[in-house]
Design an enzyme around this catalytic site. Structure first.
Site, PDB file in Angstrom:
ATOM      1  N   TYR B 436      72.285  44.108  23.850  1.00 18.44           N
ATOM      2  CA  TYR B 436      72.438  42.646  23.987  1.00 18.44           C
ATOM      3  C   TYR B 436      71.163  41.951  24.456  1.00 18.44           C
ATOM      4  O   TYR B 436      70.215  42.598  24.847  1.00 18.44           O
ATOM      5  CB  TYR B 436      73.674  42.260  24.798  1.00 18.44           C
ATOM      6  CG  TYR B 436      73.867  42.684  26.239  1.00 18.44           C
ATOM      7  CD1 TYR B 436      72.844  43.025  27.091  1.00 18.44           C
ATOM      8  CD2 TYR B 436      75.168  42.679  26.757  1.00 18.44           C
ATOM      9  CE1 TYR B 436      73.094  43.355  28.418  1.00 18.44           C
ATOM     10  CE2 TYR B 436      75.435  43.010  28.081  1.00 18.44           C
ATOM     11  CZ  TYR B 436      74.388  43.341  28.910  1.00 18.44           C
ATOM     12  OH  TYR B 436      74.648  43.654  30.206  1.00 18.44           O
ATOM     13  N   GLU B 437      71.175  40.659  24.318  1.00 18.28           N
ATOM     14  CA  GLU B 437      69.995  39.850  24.638  1.00 18.28           C
ATOM     15  C   GLU B 437      68.808  40.224  23.757  1.00 18.28           C
ATOM     16  O   GLU B 437      67.652  40.182  24.173  1.00 18.28           O
ATOM     17  CB  GLU B 437      69.657  40.038  26.129  1.00 18.28           C
ATOM     18  CG  GLU B 437      69.182  38.812  26.864  1.00 18.28           C
ATOM     19  CD  GLU B 437      69.955  37.554  26.527  1.00 18.28           C
ATOM     20  OE1 GLU B 437      71.188  37.542  26.724  1.00 18.28           O
ATOM     21  OE2 GLU B 437      69.334  36.594  26.067  1.00 18.28           O
ATOM     22  N   GLY B 438      69.114  40.570  22.500  1.00 18.73           N
ATOM     23  CA  GLY B 438      68.082  41.036  21.566  1.00 18.73           C
ATOM     24  C   GLY B 438      67.947  42.538  21.646  1.00 18.73           C
ATOM     25  O   GLY B 438      67.529  43.065  22.675  1.00 18.73           O
ATOM     26  N   GLN B 443      63.056  43.497  20.441  1.00 14.42           N
ATOM     27  CA  GLN B 443      62.045  43.347  21.503  1.00 14.42           C
ATOM     28  C   GLN B 443      60.709  43.943  21.044  1.00 14.42           C
ATOM     29  O   GLN B 443      59.650  43.363  21.275  1.00 14.42           O
ATOM     30  CB  GLN B 443      62.488  44.064  22.794  1.00 14.42           C
ATOM     31  CG  GLN B 443      63.829  43.631  23.343  1.00 14.42           C
ATOM     32  CD  GLN B 443      63.895  42.163  23.714  1.00 14.42           C
ATOM     33  OE1 GLN B 443      62.898  41.596  24.157  1.00 14.42           O
ATOM     34  NE2 GLN B 443      65.040  41.543  23.507  1.00 14.42           N
TER      35      GLN B 443
END
Lengths: 594, 594
Positions: B436-438, B443
């Site tokens: 999650y969050e990319g 990243q």
């Protein structure tokens, strides 16, 4: 959640082309294992796996085995599937025809096991453990004991277990404390508690044959005082019918990370009747015969779970549309398998799985040669390879199983964290394989100690020429084959340097090598995997050139081997360095610094 | 299952000694963050974590959040613990004093977050998401909106969520399809479904403030047409009291691998009233501000879970007795932490955790400088470091969290597979953080693209001199410090070569670099981690020399850094090679070859 399809083309390619089925069929006793037989067996097993067992993976994960009043109810569908499994004769395909088995070569029965393990690791454990018990009885028990138990265990009418572990005796079996008191009739009364007993209790068969390690009253301390006993759940009458219930009870089952369909029993033996196998104090030796085989089987679970995780991830990645291609003028979103990072993950999963499978099948082939060849030198060489490769098959395959299942979660993105996708289960199920049947750290220590340092690298002297021969062939072919050969050359050099240091350092201070033994095992695993993928690629090219087989399958074999050289083998130098020079801070570390 | 004790000595050493608290306290607005304040805050947070939150980790894993009729009941104890958490003022320690926060520096509030995350990743998520929503409102909302929401969100009386993801819009937010129709009163009617909404519904507070990405009717396609809306669960009257229920419903929650205590909601917005933040079509920019912060917070979860897994494994290994020491004449069995392979695993866990923590704290320090320094050059440099390190903190820390938790299972042997030991949970909980969050692949692509290639390595030009300065200092000290410096030198050279190739190749064919971007991120992460551990070791030696601090703690810092040089950094060359030369088989791979 995806359907499972056994990779039949891969299995057949390995068995027939890479590992030359003809030489196996030529062994006395394996004459029936023809190409047609291999095809038919794998095809049928693939159907049973896909249609009957594979659907149980998810359902048994959601509704695992349950325990009540010393009895275990298996997951819905297990009983019926098991009945179908033994009805088809699948339990006995690898065992002695004298007791009703089919006596097929291990390279084939090992492939069939892969299908059960890919379908459901939890389900596959039951025949795996029964197989271990069959091996122990077959090799070590008396003719009378064989007559009593083998036929029904080989048919699968009864299942078997291995009762080794106790709360204080896990990796260290020398600490076994269960008691065995001799009785006047020649039997023993067995008392004690055993933990982590796979399928120690279940409702799929009428009887369960426990093999139990215990100590007689006057036994010497340590591993020399352990004896092996047959302890049936129900005693067996002389006519083969079931007699009274033996007080060998399952008093609870574990709440585990995975393999929920496989009941992991705590067994309480309460003066249960047991029958000595072989003689007193020879139990550990009996267990070891069986354990070597069990280690190959656990390795099989590793890449089998990896195969399932890969199929699941590949299907998801080929369907899931997200974002346009990087650097492309076309801003249409594509399926995620097209994104280079995802494609790299998929090829990592595929190449590691195929590498581990190839090592397993190669070792299975050696088992067949060792068991049946009439050429003593061939048997000796085969034995050396089995000894050397067993810890590698066990630990490398299972480490890879975990890594591949973990990559599979990542390929799924957010869905990878959702149980309904199936992706997390392969990681949860396969995680145990790096632990049971000897942790992978113990495998690595077995490799560096007994299998390499203590014989001065003699087993490696059998393996390395085989590798070098194929590397030379790859080099001669040029192109991507030469690139693979270059990557393998580096791995060979690092393995040889690491081995030299190992043999030199082990005598004076084995702790240095034991610190990084897992790195040595990984180095060897990568080398063997890269070698067999490259060997496969050479054969695939030959088949392409000859217009044989599915061209895409053959090209895939070449591409996968190339990938392994580009993305997996480059760690060889680091592994050597971590093995040879990585022990300073570990061995100097005080307790207070942890 | 172990008690959790916040590593206060480590936290204080990093904040005060390694990252020089004095320079932070000297920044305008941070004057109150003295050494005493740091000690007091960490000490109190440690107690709340240990006594109140940490016990909820296991219980909430066993009894996760439940859903019924659009309402979510959180795990037993969550509501009471959350009340105690906000009662103590913990929710607001890092936020603007104008709205009731304490305005403490991020290097301190980040350490406090670590304590919540180590105690229970599931519990920590609620304030983490609220914090993200606070940031978005604080940076982008109108004064009136701030007046309405900020104070109650900073106190924790209301929580916040981020509603980005939709079934077809995960990594690719350009595909967001939720609708926002403007109303005459200036508000909007929001309709659509959002998935994977952390704490999207719960029973711990009276109101929940949803931040929702949606499209207005005339919005352009793609990411330029996305707007951000505040959608409260209950509308807020002018006097601040709660008004009518907004039709923003949680229609189900997910069945997940881990973080069972954190309800992951599917939200249905059914013409819910929403208030535009900033202006139409600027939603993604608003979200990005917040996302950068969220990425640092998710990285924090990674090493925080690793810390918990390490404490759990260390305690088990120091108690579990099994087998005598290899090569020892004394055949008494020892605790397993004495076996070299296990001690290596423990030090691997410890050193990776400390490396990831150090990078996080270093980045948090840059946040403080960027936010408060009156020296423009210092702010610019700090911003460069934040930009560069954010994807590394997110991905490296969470990869490490997974690896450490996995090692923790292995250290436990058979018990590691049993849920009651606690060991499997840290892996199950932390697994989501790489997604999650990319995802970590995203990243890595952010790192190679926006953060390095697109600015010609300008951010690296800020970082590398800092690293080289400390490496030179280590080299000058000789002994084990020089050995660490040597390992770092190799990593520096490989990073520089990889960067040079990246910048050259990215323009013409970014897919080549994107294939192995995770390797580049790992190379950078290892370099930064090894650098900060070595820097810490140098400072620890100085404190030892000066007779300051706990000598065993200081010696441990030196040993851990040495270990990192011996066992983690050696992969640098392989990572470079896999990055630069590893794309052939991936980019040539046809679909049919997967």
């Amino acid at each position: 959640m995806t359907v499972y399809n056994a990779p039949l083309n891969e299995m057949e390619f390995l068995i027939k082309d890479v590992f030359d089925l003809d030489t196996i069929t030529a062994l006395p006793g394996y004459e029936e294992a023809t190409e047609d037989m291999v095809d038919a067996i794998l095809d049928e097993a693939g159907k049973l796996g896909r249609d009957i067992i594979a659907p149980l993976a998810r359902t048994s994960d959601e509704q695992g085995a349950t325990w009540k009043d010393n009895e275990v109810t298996t997951s819905p569908g297990f009983k019926e599937a098991y009945a179908q499994f033994i009805e088809g004769g699948w339990n006995g395909i690898g065992f002695d025809p004298e007791y009703g088995g089919m006596g097929l070569p291990f390279i084939l029965s090992n492939a069939v096991s892969e299908i059960w393990n890919s379908s459901s690791v939890a389900f596959g454990l039951c025949p795996m453990l029964t197989g271990g018990a069959i091996e122990a009885i077959h090799h070590h028990a008396s003719d009378e004991q064989k007559a009593t138990y083998l036929e029904k265990m080989i048919s699968g009418e009864w299942t078997g277990t291995m009762n080794l572990t106790e709360p204080s005796a896990g990796s260290d079996l020398a600490a076994v404390s269960a008691k065995a008191v001799p009785q006047e009739d020649g039997s023993y009364k067995i008392s004690g508690q055993k933990i982590f007993i796979t399928f120690g209790e279940h409702d799929m068969t009428d009887n369960i044959i426990h093999l139990v390690l215990a100590r007689t009253p006057d036994a010497p301390a340590g591993s020399r005082g352990i004896s092996l006993f047959i302890v049936p759940k129900f005693l067996v009458n002389e006519d083969g019918s079931l007699g009274e219930r033996n007080p060998a009870y399952c008093i609870s089952i574990e709440h585990k990370l995975g393999i929920h369909g496989s009941p992991t029993a705590t067994m309480s033996f309460e003066e249960a009747t047991g029958y000595l196998v072989k003689e007193e104090n020879k139990g550990l030796a009996c267990m070891f015969t069986m354990m070597n085989n069990a280690r190959l089987n656990v390795g099989n679970e590793g890449f089998a779970a990896a195969e399932r995780a890969y199929q699941c991830a590949r299907e998801y990645a080929m369907e899931r549309v997200q974002s346009p291609l990087l650097g492309s003028k076309d801003k249409t979103s594509v399926t995620i398998d097209k994104h280079p990072d995802v494609r790299r993950m998929l090829l990592t999963m595929k190449s590691k799985t195929e590498a581990a499978r190839a090592i397993s099948y190669f070792t299975a082939r050696q088992q067949d040669i060792q068991a049946k060849s009439d050429d003593e030198a061939a048997r000796t060489n085969a034995d050396a390879l089995i000894q050397l490769l067993t810890p590698i098959v066990k630990a490398y395959s299972t480490d890879i199983g975990i890594e591949v299942a973990d990559d599979g979660i990542q390929v799924h993105g957010g869905m990878g964290f959702i149980e309904e996708s199936g992706a997390p289960q392969w990681l949860r199920d396969v995680r145990i394989t790096a632990i049971y049947e000897g942790t992978n750290g113990i495998q690595a220590n077995d490799l560096i100690g007994r299998k390499v340092a203590m014989n001065g690298g003699a087993y490696l002297d059998v393996l390395m020429p085989l590798i070098k021969e194929d590397v030379a062939a790859a080099k001669a072919k040029g192109g991507v084959f030469a690139e693979m050969a270059d990557a393998l050359d580096v791995a060979i050099t690092n393995t040889e340097k690491a081995t030299q240091w190992l043999i030199e350092s082990f005598k004076d201070d084995p702790k240095q090598a034991a610190t990084g033994s897992v790195h040595y095992l990984r180095l060897m695993g990568n080398l063997c995997g890269g070698w067999l993928l490259t060997k496969s690629a050479i054969i695939a090219q030959a088949k392409l050139d000859a217009g044989q087989g599915d061209p895409n399958f053959m090209k895939a074999k070449i591409n996968t081997a190339r990938f392994f050289g580009e993305q997996i083998l480059p760690v060889s130098s680091a592994l050597k360095s971590m093995f040879i020079k990585g022990h300073g801070a570990v061995l100097d570390c005080e307790d207070e610094w942890l």
